[in-house]
Design a protein around this motif. Structure first.
Motif, mmCIF file in Angstrom:
data_model
loop_
_atom_site.group_PDB
_atom_site.id
_atom_site.type_symbol
_atom_site.label_atom_id
_atom_site.label_comp_id
_atom_site.label_asym_id
_atom_site.label_seq_id
_atom_site.Cartn_x
_atom_site.Cartn_y
_atom_site.Cartn_z
ATOM 1 N N ALA A 97 18.986 -75.096 -32.821
ATOM 2 C CA ALA A 97 19.372 -75.752 -34.070
ATOM 3 C C ALA A 97 18.881 -74.991 -35.294
ATOM 4 O O ALA A 97 19.424 -75.157 -36.396
ATOM 5 C CB ALA A 97 18.838 -77.180 -34.101
ATOM 6 N N GLU A 98 17.868 -74.128 -35.124
ATOM 7 C CA GLU A 98 17.350 -73.354 -36.259
ATOM 8 C C GLU A 98 18.376 -72.348 -36.767
ATOM 9 O O GLU A 98 18.230 -71.812 -37.876
ATOM 10 C CB GLU A 98 16.064 -72.636 -35.859
ATOM 11 C CG GLU A 98 14.926 -73.566 -35.445
ATOM 12 C CD GLU A 98 14.554 -74.555 -36.537
ATOM 13 O OE1 GLU A 98 14.240 -74.127 -37.658
ATOM 14 O OE2 GLU A 98 14.595 -75.767 -36.270
ATOM 15 N N LEU A 99 19.417 -72.088 -35.979
ATOM 16 C CA LEU A 99 20.482 -71.187 -36.436
ATOM 17 C C LEU A 99 21.175 -71.703 -37.689
ATOM 18 O O LEU A 99 21.827 -70.948 -38.406
ATOM 19 C CB LEU A 99 21.541 -71.014 -35.337
ATOM 20 C CG LEU A 99 21.257 -70.009 -34.228
ATOM 21 C CD1 LEU A 99 22.366 -70.064 -33.205
ATOM 22 C CD2 LEU A 99 21.121 -68.601 -34.790
ATOM 23 N N ASN A 100 21.040 -73.004 -37.961
ATOM 24 C CA ASN A 100 21.727 -73.600 -39.107
ATOM 25 C C ASN A 100 21.054 -73.298 -40.437
ATOM 26 O O ASN A 100 21.615 -73.563 -41.499
ATOM 27 C CB ASN A 100 21.784 -75.128 -38.947
ATOM 28 C CG ASN A 100 22.599 -75.541 -37.742
ATOM 29 O OD1 ASN A 100 23.581 -74.890 -37.400
ATOM 30 N ND2 ASN A 100 22.196 -76.603 -37.078
ATOM 31 N N LYS A 101 19.853 -72.750 -40.400
ATOM 32 C CA LYS A 101 19.125 -72.526 -41.644
ATOM 33 C C LYS A 101 19.809 -71.462 -42.493
ATOM 34 O O LYS A 101 20.231 -70.421 -41.983
ATOM 35 C CB LYS A 101 17.687 -72.093 -41.341
ATOM 36 C CG LYS A 101 16.808 -73.216 -40.825
ATOM 37 C CD LYS A 101 15.357 -72.786 -40.769
ATOM 38 C CE LYS A 101 14.456 -73.965 -40.439
ATOM 39 N NZ LYS A 101 13.033 -73.605 -40.434
ATOM 40 N N PRO A 102 19.907 -71.688 -43.816
ATOM 41 C CA PRO A 102 20.483 -70.668 -44.684
ATOM 42 C C PRO A 102 19.544 -69.474 -44.824
ATOM 43 O O PRO A 102 18.328 -69.612 -44.677
ATOM 44 C CB PRO A 102 20.633 -71.402 -46.032
ATOM 45 C CG PRO A 102 19.622 -72.499 -45.982
ATOM 46 C CD PRO A 102 19.520 -72.913 -44.548
ATOM 47 N N THR A 103 20.109 -68.316 -45.063
ATOM 48 C CA THR A 103 19.317 -67.097 -45.245
ATOM 49 C C THR A 103 19.735 -66.413 -46.543
ATOM 50 O O THR A 103 20.881 -66.554 -46.974
ATOM 51 C CB THR A 103 19.516 -66.126 -44.072
ATOM 52 O OG1 THR A 103 20.917 -65.809 -43.956
ATOM 53 C CG2 THR A 103 19.049 -66.754 -42.764
ATOM 54 N N PRO A 104 18.830 -65.656 -47.186
ATOM 55 C CA PRO A 104 19.181 -64.982 -48.444
ATOM 56 C C PRO A 104 20.186 -63.866 -48.214
ATOM 57 O O PRO A 104 19.922 -62.947 -47.430
ATOM 58 C CB PRO A 104 17.836 -64.440 -48.938
ATOM 59 C CG PRO A 104 16.985 -64.347 -47.719
ATOM 60 C CD PRO A 104 17.420 -65.441 -46.816
ATOM 61 N N PRO A 105 21.345 -63.899 -48.854
ATOM 62 C CA PRO A 105 22.381 -62.897 -48.588
ATOM 63 C C PRO A 105 22.036 -61.496 -49.088
ATOM 64 O O PRO A 105 22.585 -60.511 -48.609
ATOM 65 C CB PRO A 105 23.603 -63.454 -49.337
ATOM 66 C CG PRO A 105 23.028 -64.323 -50.411
ATOM 67 C CD PRO A 105 21.790 -64.914 -49.824
ATOM 68 N N ASP A 106 21.096 -61.410 -50.050
ATOM 69 C CA ASP A 106 20.782 -60.104 -50.631
ATOM 70 C C ASP A 106 19.586 -59.426 -49.949
ATOM 71 O O ASP A 106 19.164 -58.344 -50.359
ATOM 72 C CB ASP A 106 20.521 -60.236 -52.129
ATOM 73 C CG ASP A 106 19.435 -61.256 -52.451
ATOM 74 O OD1 ASP A 106 19.050 -62.013 -51.542
ATOM 75 O OD2 ASP A 106 18.985 -61.297 -53.604
ATOM 76 N N ASP A 107 19.028 -60.055 -48.929
ATOM 77 C CA ASP A 107 17.926 -59.447 -48.172
ATOM 78 C C ASP A 107 17.924 -60.078 -46.778
ATOM 79 O O ASP A 107 16.935 -60.655 -46.337
ATOM 80 C CB ASP A 107 16.595 -59.690 -48.886
ATOM 81 C CG ASP A 107 15.437 -58.951 -48.219
ATOM 82 O OD1 ASP A 107 15.698 -57.929 -47.553
ATOM 83 O OD2 ASP A 107 14.279 -59.412 -48.340
ATOM 84 N N TYR A 108 19.030 -59.925 -46.078
ATOM 85 C CA TYR A 108 19.269 -60.737 -44.886
ATOM 86 C C TYR A 108 18.730 -60.168 -43.585
ATOM 87 O O TYR A 108 18.602 -60.890 -42.596
ATOM 88 C CB TYR A 108 20.774 -60.985 -44.723
ATOM 89 C CG TYR A 108 21.579 -59.749 -44.360
ATOM 90 C CD1 TYR A 108 21.742 -59.364 -43.032
ATOM 91 C CD2 TYR A 108 22.188 -58.971 -45.335
ATOM 92 C CE1 TYR A 108 22.475 -58.241 -42.683
ATOM 93 C CE2 TYR A 108 22.916 -57.835 -45.003
ATOM 94 C CZ TYR A 108 23.063 -57.480 -43.679
ATOM 95 O OH TYR A 108 23.776 -56.372 -43.346
ATOM 96 N N LEU A 109 18.390 -58.882 -43.536
ATOM 97 C CA LEU A 109 18.097 -58.243 -42.252
ATOM 98 C C LEU A 109 16.978 -58.902 -41.438
ATOM 99 O O LEU A 109 17.146 -59.117 -40.227
ATOM 100 C CB LEU A 109 17.786 -56.755 -42.466
ATOM 101 C CG LEU A 109 19.011 -55.862 -42.674
ATOM 102 C CD1 LEU A 109 18.584 -54.443 -43.032
ATOM 103 C CD2 LEU A 109 19.895 -55.841 -41.435
ATOM 104 N N PRO A 110 15.821 -59.259 -42.031
ATOM 105 C CA PRO A 110 14.778 -59.902 -41.197
ATOM 106 C C PRO A 110 15.253 -61.213 -40.571
ATOM 107 O O PRO A 110 14.966 -61.488 -39.398
ATOM 108 C CB PRO A 110 13.636 -60.150 -42.197
ATOM 109 C CG PRO A 110 13.881 -59.205 -43.318
ATOM 110 C CD PRO A 110 15.361 -59.067 -43.408
#
Length: 354
Positions: A97-110
């Motif tokens: 379910a953690e896959l649903n978390k948003p991530t920053p698009p301008d520094d996404y690699l980590p």
């Protein structure tokens, strides 16, 4: 091809299954005639899964910072966090379910690396991989984009369409990744092949070498599919994220020829379109949160109703089992931020709106 056709595909047992030093993971059973398997999550388990997910995220943030500063890869630390993450997943598959978390698009690699690791381990577990095999898969997925450190950020973080020259640079990153890793003692051939081939595709239209089906390592097949799904379901500087259902539809429509059907089936059974914890609106107008999922009925989870069709919050929300109530279906998915704003507005006496 329809989703129902993919779900009929027989998933083979692992071609390489190593003995596990502890309790092994039993191969998943995929017969749709068997008793329904469900997953649900309690608040305590939710906290535990967030802890290990957060720990791995912080590790990968520091991992990429070290690489950007030209420091060496901490192989032992990577092995330790991979082992800890896999052990946590085996005890709590609701981590997905953690896959649903948003991530920053301008520094996404980590964050992308962490999510690809999470989904790859989930797929590997479904395929019956041993615990030791999952450790290697976790390491490989965390490292799969390591070659991107050699690509200028102003190339892969462009908000405008990439030029032919930009694409050629990006398509070199698997080669850079292998070059970085092959001289590090203790990096296995499985990890090297998985990183090098993670962008190869079944029909030979991947990169960097155009390998086809039988020439592609299974790690690379799993990671390539996980990478594609993760990218589609998270914001990038050039587009907004898709919901899980639309992302899988897109993979089947556009990229189905790129991935083996058995791996697509396992992805569908793992993601189930509506992951635990996501907010949905039913065709009745009611809004709730997904509480249980059925692997063989990916579009028909159990939903706990939070607001009725008049948007009135319920004190003790009822549960709707869509696998039994066949006239009821999911109409829409909401982002958590949208639900939070609506709930906050209601708490302040406003009506709010979705």
């Amino acid at each position: 091809m329809r989703i129902s056709d993919i779900l009929k595909v027989k998933v083979p047992t692992p071609s390489k299954k190593e003995p596990s030093p502890t309790s092994p993971i039993e191969p998943a059973k995929h017969s749709i005639s068997e008793e329904k398997k469900t997953e649900e999550v309690s608040p305590a388990v939710s906290g535990e899964r967030q802890d290990i997910y957060q720990e791995l995220t912080i590790f990968m943030e520091n991992f990429w910072l070290r690489l950007e500063k030209g420091k060496s890869l901490e192989k032992e630390a990577l092995q330790n966090i991979s082992r800890k993450f896999v052990n946590a997943f085996i005890g709590n598959s609701a981590l997905i379910a953690e896959l649903n978390k948003p991530t920053p698009p301008d520094d996404y690699l980590p964050y992308h690396s962490v999510n690809v690791c999470l989904l790859s381990v989930a797929l590997g577990a479904k395929l019956g991989y041993s615990r030791e095999r999952l450790f290697d898969l976790a390491q490989t997925s965390l490292l799969h984009d390591i070659g991107m450190i050699k690509i200028p950020k102003n190339v892969f973080l462009k908000s405008s369409p990439l030029s032919k020259e930009d694409m050629e640079k990006i398509e070199e990153h698997p080669l850079h990744g292998r070059s970085i890793l092959e001289n590090i003692k203790g990096i296995t051939h499985d990890i090297l092949h998985g990183v090098h081939q993670s962008h190869e595709r079944e029909n030979g239209q991947g990169y960097p070498d155009g390998y086809k089906n039988g020439d592609i390592h299974d790690f690379a097949k799993i990671i390539g599919l996980s990478d594609t799904y993760e990218a589609l379901t998270h914001d990038r500087v050039y587009r907004k994220a898709m919901c899980p259902y639309k992302a899988i539809r897109e993979i089947i429509r556009k990229d189905g020829q790129f991935f083996h059907l058995s791996f697509l089936k396992v992805l569908i059974e793992t993601i189930t379109f509506y992951p635990i914890g996501c907010y949905v609106q039913l065709n009745t107008g009611e809004i709730g949160i997904v509480k249980k999922i059925y692997s063989e009925f990916p579009m028909r989870p159990v939903v706990q109703i939070i607001w009725d069709n008049d948007k009135k919050k319920l004190e003790a929300g009822k549960e709707v089992d869509l696998s039994k109530q066949l006239l009821t279906s999911i109409k829409k998915i909401f982002k958590k931020e949208t639900v939070d704003k609506f709930s906050e507005s209601q708490n302040k006496g406003g009506k709010g709106a979705f």
